[in-house]
Scaffold this active site. Structure first.
Site, PDB file in Angstrom:
ATOM      1  CG  ASN A  84      28.774  51.945  36.047  1.00 58.66           C
ATOM      2  OD1 ASN A  84      28.274  51.696  35.088  1.00 58.66           O
ATOM      3  ND2 ASN A  84      29.275  53.352  36.286  1.00 58.66           N
ATOM      4  CG  HIS A 114      35.918  26.481  45.543  1.00 55.89           C
ATOM      5  ND1 HIS A 114      35.070  25.759  45.321  1.00 55.89           N
ATOM      6  CD2 HIS A 114      35.764  27.661  44.589  1.00 55.89           C
ATOM      7  CE1 HIS A 114      34.245  26.341  44.592  1.00 55.89           C
ATOM      8  NE2 HIS A 114      34.761  27.462  44.358  1.00 55.89           N
ATOM      9  N   GLY A 141      36.288  51.055  40.420  1.00 53.38           N
ATOM     10  CA  GLY A 141      36.191  50.112  39.597  1.00 53.38           C
ATOM     11  C   GLY A 141      37.169  49.020  39.702  1.00 53.38           C
ATOM     12  CB  ALA A 159      39.972  51.739  40.938  1.00 52.39           C
ATOM     13  CE  LYS A 179      48.606  45.391  53.752  1.00 54.29           C
ATOM     14  NZ  LYS A 179      49.911  44.989  53.682  1.00 54.29           N
TER      15      LYS A 179
END
Length: 187
Positions: A84, A114, A141, A159, A179
């Site tokens: 999406n 990093h 989402g 989400a 988890k």
């Protein structure tokens, strides 16, 4: 050893000042820009261009705009892949999606990381670890998947989750850090 070879060997490498990598990123970002400007109704042109961006695609895929990636060639998607709006894949390392994967809006798949050591980080050094996603996976989402994560088959990621560790097959996983909260039976 070149910076690209270091990257591919999962060693610290310089992506900020290396001409070869900069040119490869410019190419991918130009193609993403072009892709994101194509009218949604022009699916044929969108399909043609996304196959130029990604390293490997199934036949039945749909990636909504706005889509961004670093290199493109490190991304492979299987059949029946749907992503999406507003998703980002930082593909310094391989990012592999299986078949029947659905990605909700605003998700990120980040192979790049990093160093914690400030001196190395300030030199612009980074590393890249692959991400692997199995078959029949659904991302809600605003999910973020971090470097080096493998997600098994038949998984739902809730989400807003931040996936920092591997997720086994046949599970529902949510949270920050993500988890497993439920095993699922797929009979």
């Amino acid at each position: 050893m070149t910076e690209k070879e270091k990257r591919d060997n999962q060693e610290l490498y310089d992506a900020n000042y290396n001409k070869e990598l900069i040119e490869e990123m410019k190419r991918a970002k130009d193609l993403c820009f072009e892709y994101n400007q194509i009218r949604p109704s022009n699916q044929e042109k969108r399909d043609e261009l996304i196959k130029k961006i990604l390293g490997k695609t199934g036949r039945n895929i749909l990636i909504q705009s706005n889509f961004q990636c670093d290199y493109g060639y490190n991304i492979s998607v299987g059949e029946n892949f749907y992503m999406n709006h507003n998703c980002v894949i930082l593909d310094g390392a391989k990012v592999e999606f299986g078949d029947n994967v659905f990605v909700a809006p605003n998700c990120g798949f980040y192979t790049a990381g990093h160093p914690i050591e400030i001196g190395l980080r300030n030199k612009g050094l980074e590393y890249a670890r692959p991400i692997k996603v199995g078959n029949n996976v659904w991302f809600g989402g605003n999910v973020v998947v971090l470097p080096g994560v493998t997600i098994g088959d038949n998984v739902t990621i809730g989400a807003g989750s931040v996936v920092t560790k591997d997720i086994p097959s046949n599970t529902v996983a949510v949270g920050n850090p993500c988890k497993v909260i439920k095993n699922i039976n797929n009979d």
